[in-house]
Design a protein around this motif. Structure first.
Motif, PDB file in Angstrom:
ATOM      1  N   THR A   4      36.656  10.908  44.364  1.00  8.16           N
ATOM      2  CA  THR A   4      35.241  11.167  44.106  1.00  8.16           C
ATOM      3  C   THR A   4      34.995  12.663  43.993  1.00  8.16           C
ATOM      4  OG1 THR A   4      34.732  11.175  46.468  1.00  8.16           O
ATOM      5  CG2 THR A   4      34.486   9.098  45.314  1.00  8.16           C
ATOM      6  N   GLU A   5      33.995  13.010  43.236  1.00  5.35           N
ATOM      7  CA  GLU A   5      33.532  14.393  43.127  1.00  5.35           C
ATOM      8  C   GLU A   5      32.260  14.500  43.952  1.00  5.35           C
ATOM      9  OE1 GLU A   5      31.658  17.468  39.854  1.00  5.35           O
ATOM     10  OE2 GLU A   5      32.793  15.742  39.141  1.00  5.35           O
ATOM     11  N   LEU A   6      32.271  15.339  44.943  1.00  8.20           N
ATOM     12  CA  LEU A   6      31.123  15.511  45.814  1.00  8.20           C
ATOM     13  C   LEU A   6      30.074  16.368  45.117  1.00  8.20           C
ATOM     14  CD1 LEU A   6      29.961  14.978  48.634  1.00  8.20           C
ATOM     15  CD2 LEU A   6      30.990  17.135  49.355  1.00  8.20           C
ATOM     16  N   LEU A   7      28.881  15.814  44.958  1.00  7.06           N
ATOM     17  CA  LEU A   7      27.785  16.550  44.338  1.00  7.06           C
ATOM     18  C   LEU A   7      26.844  17.132  45.382  1.00  7.06           C
ATOM     19  CD1 LEU A   7      26.955  14.124  41.399  1.00  7.06           C
ATOM     20  CD2 LEU A   7      28.371  16.199  41.347  1.00  7.06           C
ATOM     21  N   ASP A   8      26.781  16.509  46.570  1.00  2.00           N
ATOM     22  CA  ASP A   8      25.892  16.993  47.626  1.00  2.00           C
ATOM     23  C   ASP A   8      26.320  16.364  48.947  1.00  2.00           C
ATOM     24  OD1 ASP A   8      23.733  18.333  48.808  1.00  2.00           O
ATOM     25  OD2 ASP A   8      22.376  16.668  48.445  1.00  2.00           O
ATOM     26  N   GLY A   9      26.120  17.051  50.040  1.00  3.14           N
ATOM     27  CA  GLY A   9      26.402  16.496  51.362  1.00  3.14           C
ATOM     28  C   GLY A   9      27.864  16.619  51.756  1.00  3.14           C
ATOM     29  N   GLU A  10      28.258  15.789  52.722  1.00  8.66           N
ATOM     30  CA  GLU A  10      29.622  15.780  53.218  1.00  8.66           C
ATOM     31  C   GLU A  10      30.353  14.542  52.724  1.00  8.66           C
ATOM     32  OE1 GLU A  10      29.971  16.473  57.428  1.00  8.66           O
ATOM     33  OE2 GLU A  10      28.126  17.645  57.426  1.00  8.66           O
ATOM     34  N   LYS A  11      31.638  14.678  52.546  1.00  5.89           N
ATOM     35  CA  LYS A  11      32.455  13.581  52.033  1.00  5.89           C
ATOM     36  C   LYS A  11      33.457  13.152  53.106  1.00  5.89           C
ATOM     37  CE  LYS A  11      35.441  14.532  48.704  1.00  5.89           C
ATOM     38  NZ  LYS A  11      36.060  14.728  47.394  1.00  5.89           N
ATOM     39  N   PRO A  12      33.154  12.061  53.870  1.00  5.61           N
ATOM     40  CA  PRO A  12      34.087  11.643  54.905  1.00  5.61           C
ATOM     41  C   PRO A  12      35.368  11.016  54.353  1.00  5.61           C
ATOM     42  CG  PRO A  12      32.227  10.149  54.807  1.00  5.61           C
ATOM     43  CD  PRO A  12      31.948  11.269  53.852  1.00  5.61           C
TER      44      PRO A  12
END
Length: 91
Positions: free
Chosen positions: A41-49
């Motif tokens: 996944t590409e993180l666009l906002d926030g945190e990526k667990p």
């Protein structure tokens, strides 16, 4: 209306994960399910667990639940646990 199983995952063992993924996909057929997306996944906002996701489409909520609780899928959970850390969501 289609329903979706969203899987958030972190690979633990790529070989076990590949084996699990191939076998899990075979269990979708009796429930008319199929992958519509999977990968990093590409993180666009926030945190990526978890760095990866899979999205599995089913024709309805009962089909998705019946797939997850099926003997064929439940038999794969030990392999899944060797291959990845994950969370499953139904929407």
């Amino acid at each position: 209306m289609p329903n979706y199983v969203i899987v958030d995952l972190t690979p633990l063992n790529k070989e076990k994960l590949a084996e699990y993924s191939a076998l899990a996909a075979q269990t979708f057929t009796p429930f008319n399910g199929h992958f519509i997306a999977k990968g990093e996944t590409e993180l666009l906002d926030g945190e990526k667990p978890h760095p990866m996701k899979a999205v599995i489409e089913f024709p309805d909520k009962d089909s998705a639940r019946n797939w997850y609780h099926s003997d064929a899928y439940q038999a794969l959970i030990p392999l899944r646990e060797q291959g990845m850390e994950c969370h499953f969501h139904l929407i």
